[in-house]
Design a protein around this motif. Structure first.
Motif: not given
Length: 483
Positions: A405-411, A454-461
């Motif tokens: 059981h997961t909710h993975m979201r990726m950029i 980088v994490i902050k930018q990708l997280d926003a996307k």
């Protein structure tokens, strides 16, 4: 005194069949489309990709005669949601299909009746459409492939089947067929192609192979591998069960070879019927595959292949490794389009299975309905060599609900990949793809200011994409954070 024009309606009536015939003849100039689609096909399992132990001469010929898309991906690395996105250009979370459809647990689940597919648009545009093979988008009659734009269906509605003596449906009758499944499906694809018609055709051939179980295969497909000591990607991975990986690799490659041989049978028929010059041949898959890569085998719902597995957690059973590695989401993709695509060319722009809907419509000269909701973009300009602007950012999702059981979201960008698991704390991952293409070093805990930026930018996307498709997981996450 002007002459009477009372004869004009009669003349129009007499000319109508001729005009119709002319229109039909004009339609004949539209290309046929052959969409070859495999199940669990890894891009690395091609000789053309550099893995010279693969036996794929026919698929390699498509690379030489067409264009090879080296960065083609699926938005969900498991069967049903990937196929749903392929057909609709929408995300599984929008369609209510986020994991593979389980026939016992969810027999009524599937693609909602009335959902628009590219097969339906091509059918309405005058194409003769057929699907041979795997559907896996619903078991009920209301979710039958013929309800979504296919004139003809021969295959199986569910996800699982046998590599030999499969139970298949043809002309509404379900029965057991004798023989090897890839050969049987190919026989019926050839049958469809042998029907003479004034219409252009669009035939989807959805092979079950190389999905496990891989054996048996034809003797000629097994011969190159029965005594092979295969190269594996990382034999020094801690506690990797090397013997098991090598055994599975031999069997997997043999299954891939069975697809290759059968694709050759179809391409030979196109040539015999003088159809190859006016037929676009597409080869792709529903997702990729791991075979010892990062210590796992399988796809997005991966399994550890170690002599000793990591401990289980609340939502991740022992032996499971849900993931969004490139080996799970990248799909082998090549297109042969005579007179349009430059033979032997490659495209490194990032495309996804969401893009097939508008791409196929543009190939066929069909119009997208005004009220259609799609997320993909046609990459026909890329195929034609146009210097088109293209966004290489790629958003994907996977909510597992069966083994884990997961909710993975990726950029994913050309340089970085960020994966968030909104259900399980501590499962976030960050990979610097340009320096670490094998995704061996998770940088999520790095204190480097550059990495944190980088994490902050990708997280926003990621959040922007979730909001754009009204992802229900985002609502759950916000509710959880407010408690």
């Amino acid at each position: 005194m002007p002459r009477s024009r009372s004869w004009l309606p009669l003349l129009a009536l007499l000319l109508l069949p001729l005009l119709s015939a002319i229109a039909t003849a004009a339609d004949d100039t539209r290309p046929n489309i052959l969409f070859l689609f495999t199940d669990d096909q890894a891009p690395w399992a091609l000789n053309a990709s550099g893995y010279d132990q693969a036996h794929t001469p026919v698929l390699d010929s498509l690379v030489k005669e067409g264009v090879y898309l080296t960065n083609a991906f699926t938005v969900t690395p498991v069967c049903s949601p990937s196929r749903a996105s392929l057909m609709t250009s929408q995300y599984g979370s929008e369609l209510g299909i986020t994991d593979w459809l389980h026939p016992q647990r969810e027999p009524e689940a599937g693609l909602k009746p009335g959902t628009l597919t590219w097969a339906k648009v091509l059918q309405d545009a005058g194409y003769r459409t057929g699907l041979v093979g795997k559907w896996h988008l619903g078991l009920t009659d209301a979710m039958h492939p013929t309800k979504f734009g296919y004139d003809y269906f021969m295959g199986f509605r569910g996800g699982g089947n046998s590599p030999k003596n499969p139970t298949l449906e043809k002309n509404g009758e379900t029965k057991k067929f004798e023989g090897l499944t890839p050969d049987i499906l190919t026989n019926h694809a050839l049958e469809f192609l042998n029907v003479d018609s004034d219409k252009p055709f669009c035939l989807s051939v959805h092979y079950r192979a190389p999905h496990a179980a891989w054996l048996p295969v034809a003797d000629e497909d097994w011969a190159p591998f029965k005594d092979l000591d295969p190269m594996i990607p990382n034999p020094d991975y801690p506690k990797l069960n090397v013997d098991r990986v090598k055994k599975m690799t031999r069997e997997y490659l043999a299954s891939v070879a069975s697809v290759d041989r059968n694709v050759g049978r179809i391409l030979n028929l196109l040539k015999e019927k003088n159809l190859d010059d006016n037929t676009i041949v597409i080869f792709s898959s529903d997702h990729g595959y791991n075979m010892g890569h990062n210590g796992i085998w399988h796809k997005g719902n991966g399994h550890w292949v170690l002599t000793e597995n990591p401990p289980f957690t609340k939502n991740i059973p022992k032996g499971q490794r849900p993931n969004m590695y490139d080996n799970s989401i990248r799909v082998p993709t090549m297109i042969r389009w005579p007179g349009v695509v430059q033979a032997g060319s490659t495209i490194d722009k990032t495309v996804s299975n969401l893009d097939w809907f508008p791409t196929l419509l543009e190939m066929a000269g069909a119009e997208l309905p005004a009220d259609a909701k799609i997320h993909g973009n046609s990459f026909v300009p890329l195929l034609k060599g146009d210097d088109a602007k293209w966004d290489n950012d790629f958003y994907a999702e996977y909510s597992t609900k069966h083994q884990s059981h997961t909710h993975m979201r990726m950029i994913r960008t050309s340089e970085w990949k960020l994966i968030r698991d909104f259900l399980n704390e501590g499962r976030d991952e960050l990979y610097h793809l340009t320096e670490d293409p094998a995704e061996a070093n998770n940088l999520i805990a790095s204190n480097s200011p550059e990495v944190q930026s980088v994490i902050k930018q990708l997280d926003a996307k990621i959040l922007a994409n979730m909001q754009a498709i009204n992802d229900p997981v985002l609502k759950e996450a916000k509710a959880k954070s407010s408690n």
